[in-house]
Design a protein around this motif. Structure first.
Motif, PDB file in Angstrom:
ATOM      1  N   GLU A   1     -22.251  -2.629 -28.006  1.00  7.98           N
ATOM      2  CA  GLU A   1     -23.161  -1.883 -27.155  1.00  7.98           C
ATOM      3  C   GLU A   1     -22.915  -2.163 -25.678  1.00  7.98           C
ATOM      4  O   GLU A   1     -23.402  -1.464 -24.824  1.00  7.98           O
ATOM      5  N   GLU A   2     -22.185  -3.232 -25.383  1.00  8.53           N
ATOM      6  CA  GLU A   2     -21.915  -3.543 -23.987  1.00  8.53           C
ATOM      7  C   GLU A   2     -20.864  -2.602 -23.437  1.00  8.53           C
ATOM      8  O   GLU A   2     -19.871  -2.307 -24.083  1.00  8.53           O
ATOM      9  N   GLN A   3     -21.094  -2.196 -22.223  1.00 10.58           N
ATOM     10  CA  GLN A   3     -20.146  -1.316 -21.557  1.00 10.58           C
ATOM     11  C   GLN A   3     -19.260  -2.170 -20.671  1.00 10.58           C
ATOM     12  O   GLN A   3     -19.747  -2.944 -19.869  1.00 10.58           O
ATOM     13  N   PRO A   4     -17.938  -2.066 -20.814  1.00 11.66           N
ATOM     14  CA  PRO A   4     -17.068  -2.870 -19.972  1.00 11.66           C
ATOM     15  C   PRO A   4     -17.217  -2.456 -18.505  1.00 11.66           C
ATOM     16  O   PRO A   4     -17.418  -1.288 -18.204  1.00 11.66           O
ATOM     17  N   THR A   5     -17.158  -3.452 -17.646  1.00 15.36           N
ATOM     18  CA  THR A   5     -17.249  -3.126 -16.226  1.00 15.36           C
ATOM     19  C   THR A   5     -15.852  -2.921 -15.677  1.00 15.36           C
ATOM     20  O   THR A   5     -14.938  -3.671 -15.983  1.00 15.36           O
ATOM     21  N   THR A   6     -15.727  -1.900 -14.898  1.00 18.92           N
ATOM     22  CA  THR A   6     -14.437  -1.596 -14.302  1.00 18.92           C
ATOM     23  C   THR A   6     -14.650  -1.017 -12.917  1.00 18.92           C
ATOM     24  O   THR A   6     -15.655  -0.377 -12.661  1.00 18.92           O
ATOM     25  N   ASN A   7     -13.728  -1.282 -12.044  1.00 16.95           N
ATOM     26  CA  ASN A   7     -13.798  -0.724 -10.704  1.00 16.95           C
ATOM     27  C   ASN A   7     -12.804   0.409 -10.557  1.00 16.95           C
ATOM     28  O   ASN A   7     -12.652   0.959  -9.483  1.00 16.95           O
ATOM     29  N   ASN A   8     -12.102   0.749 -11.603  1.00 21.30           N
ATOM     30  CA  ASN A   8     -11.047   1.750 -11.545  1.00 21.30           C
ATOM     31  C   ASN A   8     -11.462   3.028 -12.249  1.00 21.30           C
ATOM     32  O   ASN A   8     -10.864   3.422 -13.226  1.00 21.30           O
ATOM     33  N   SER A   9     -12.484   3.665 -11.748  1.00 23.25           N
ATOM     34  CA  SER A   9     -12.973   4.890 -12.361  1.00 23.25           C
ATOM     35  C   SER A   9     -11.914   5.982 -12.277  1.00 23.25           C
ATOM     36  O   SER A   9     -11.216   6.120 -11.278  1.00 23.25           O
ATOM     37  N   VAL A  10     -11.807   6.752 -13.353  1.00 27.54           N
ATOM     38  CA  VAL A  10     -10.885   7.888 -13.360  1.00 27.54           C
ATOM     39  C   VAL A  10     -11.649   9.207 -13.286  1.00 27.54           C
ATOM     40  O   VAL A  10     -11.072  10.268 -13.460  1.00 27.54           O
ATOM     41  N   THR A  11     -12.953   9.139 -13.006  1.00 28.26           N
ATOM     42  CA  THR A  11     -13.767  10.349 -12.891  1.00 28.26           C
ATOM     43  C   THR A  11     -13.343  11.181 -11.687  1.00 28.26           C
ATOM     44  O   THR A  11     -13.079  10.645 -10.619  1.00 28.26           O
ATOM     45  N   GLY A  12     -13.278  12.489 -11.904  1.00 26.81           N
ATOM     46  CA  GLY A  12     -12.981  13.404 -10.807  1.00 26.81           C
ATOM     47  C   GLY A  12     -12.061  14.515 -11.237  1.00 26.81           C
ATOM     48  O   GLY A  12     -11.577  14.545 -12.377  1.00 26.81           O
TER      49      GLY A  12
ATOM     50  N   HIS B   1      -6.898  27.159 -15.936  1.00 30.44           N
ATOM     51  CA  HIS B   1      -8.136  26.436 -16.218  1.00 30.44           C
ATOM     52  C   HIS B   1      -8.216  25.279 -15.232  1.00 30.44           C
ATOM     53  O   HIS B   1      -7.213  24.898 -14.636  1.00 30.44           O
ATOM     54  N   SER B   2      -9.397  24.755 -15.040  1.00 35.00           N
ATOM     55  CA  SER B   2      -9.594  23.555 -14.227  1.00 35.00           C
ATOM     56  C   SER B   2      -9.828  22.387 -15.171  1.00 35.00           C
ATOM     57  O   SER B   2     -10.434  22.549 -16.232  1.00 35.00           O
ATOM     58  N   LEU B   3      -9.337  21.214 -14.776  1.00 34.98           N
ATOM     59  CA  LEU B   3      -9.474  20.024 -15.617  1.00 34.98           C
ATOM     60  C   LEU B   3     -10.116  18.908 -14.808  1.00 34.98           C
ATOM     61  O   LEU B   3      -9.649  18.571 -13.714  1.00 34.98           O
ATOM     62  N   TYR B   4     -11.183  18.362 -15.365  1.00 32.27           N
ATOM     63  CA  TYR B   4     -11.925  17.282 -14.728  1.00 32.27           C
ATOM     64  C   TYR B   4     -12.000  16.102 -15.681  1.00 32.27           C
ATOM     65  O   TYR B   4     -12.244  16.269 -16.879  1.00 32.27           O
ATOM     66  N   ALA B   5     -11.834  14.903 -15.153  1.00 29.53           N
ATOM     67  CA  ALA B   5     -11.964  13.685 -15.946  1.00 29.53           C
ATOM     68  C   ALA B   5     -13.381  13.140 -15.798  1.00 29.53           C
ATOM     69  O   ALA B   5     -13.940  13.139 -14.705  1.00 29.53           O
ATOM     70  N   VAL B   6     -13.930  12.685 -16.910  1.00 26.43           N
ATOM     71  CA  VAL B   6     -15.223  12.009 -16.911  1.00 26.43           C
ATOM     72  C   VAL B   6     -14.987  10.632 -17.519  1.00 26.43           C
ATOM     73  O   VAL B   6     -14.692  10.518 -18.711  1.00 26.43           O
ATOM     74  N   ASP B   7     -15.066   9.605 -16.681  1.00 28.13           N
ATOM     75  CA  ASP B   7     -14.827   8.230 -17.128  1.00 28.13           C
ATOM     76  C   ASP B   7     -16.091   7.708 -17.795  1.00 28.13           C
ATOM     77  O   ASP B   7     -17.104   7.477 -17.119  1.00 28.13           O
ATOM     78  N   ILE B   8     -16.037   7.530 -19.101  1.00 28.31           N
ATOM     79  CA  ILE B   8     -17.232   7.114 -19.844  1.00 28.31           C
ATOM     80  C   ILE B   8     -17.637   5.671 -19.533  1.00 28.31           C
ATOM     81  O   ILE B   8     -18.725   5.255 -19.907  1.00 28.31           O
ATOM     82  N   THR B   9     -16.784   4.915 -18.835  1.00 29.41           N
ATOM     83  CA  THR B   9     -17.130   3.537 -18.498  1.00 29.41           C
ATOM     84  C   THR B   9     -17.824   3.421 -17.143  1.00 29.41           C
ATOM     85  O   THR B   9     -18.224   2.326 -16.751  1.00 29.41           O
ATOM     86  N   ASP B  10     -17.980   4.526 -16.417  1.00 31.32           N
ATOM     87  CA  ASP B  10     -18.728   4.491 -15.156  1.00 31.32           C
ATOM     88  C   ASP B  10     -20.181   4.137 -15.442  1.00 31.32           C
ATOM     89  O   ASP B  10     -20.738   4.543 -16.470  1.00 31.32           O
ATOM     90  N   GLU B  11     -20.800   3.402 -14.529  1.00 35.21           N
ATOM     91  CA  GLU B  11     -22.192   2.978 -14.735  1.00 35.21           C
ATOM     92  C   GLU B  11     -23.130   4.151 -14.975  1.00 35.21           C
ATOM     93  O   GLU B  11     -24.048   4.060 -15.781  1.00 35.21           O
ATOM     94  N   ASP B  12     -22.899   5.255 -14.288  1.00 35.23           N
ATOM     95  CA  ASP B  12     -23.791   6.407 -14.426  1.00 35.23           C
ATOM     96  C   ASP B  12     -23.431   7.311 -15.603  1.00 35.23           C
ATOM     97  O   ASP B  12     -24.011   8.376 -15.767  1.00 35.23           O
ATOM     98  N   LYS B  13     -22.501   6.887 -16.439  1.00 35.97           N
ATOM     99  CA  LYS B  13     -22.074   7.687 -17.603  1.00 35.97           C
ATOM    100  C   LYS B  13     -22.426   6.993 -18.921  1.00 35.97           C
ATOM    101  O   LYS B  13     -21.795   7.210 -19.945  1.00 35.97           O
TER     102      LYS B  13
END
Length: 130
Positions: free
Chosen positions: A23-34, A77-89
């Motif tokens: 259940e713990e979410q790993p912390t990362t500073n390397n978000s790939v969201t965008g 098409h447009s492609l967007y990444a959603v990083d599931i490890t981001d705090e707000d995700k």
């Protein structure tokens, strides 16, 4: 009997934990969201928006992204990444942590785990056509 002097290095007093709760979410500073790439709406064409739910280091996600990138020009098409490890995700992490890559097209679930070129073409054409 001869005694040998064996010198062992002192143990480090820092304990390393090798277990993490599922259940713990790993912390990362390397978000790939965008945005990975965006297509413009021209001549009233409305290219579909695809969201790739992913995280850093996901090789299956990279394969899906490569397939979609190959189709960027022929099937816009447009492609967007959603990083599931981001705090707000956290919601997406809880939902997809065992399933990435997961794809949504126009904010509707499309597919998960893998994608063939043919499946991508068929889905993009269907989204554009109606």
């Amino acid at each position: 009997i001869s005694h040998r002097n064996v010198h062992l290095p002192k143990r480090n007093s820092i304990q390393l934990s090798s277990t993490t709760s599922d259940e713990e979410q790993p912390t990362t500073n390397n978000s790939v969201t965008g945005p990975i790439y965006e297509m413009t709406n021209d001549d009233n064409n409305n290219p579909p928006n695809i969201k790739l739910f992913t995280k850093e280091g996901c090789t299956l996600c990279d394969k899906v992204k490569d397939i979609l990138l190959e189709l960027k020009t022929s099937h816009p098409h447009s492609l967007y990444a959603v990083d599931i490890t981001d705090e707000d995700k956290q919601v997406w992490f809880d939902k997809y942590k065992y399933d990435i890559p997961v794809l949504h097209m126009n904010d509707v679930y499309w597919t998960k785990h893998r994608l063939t070129r043919e499946e991508a073409i068929e889905a993009i054409e269907e989204a554009v056509g109606g």
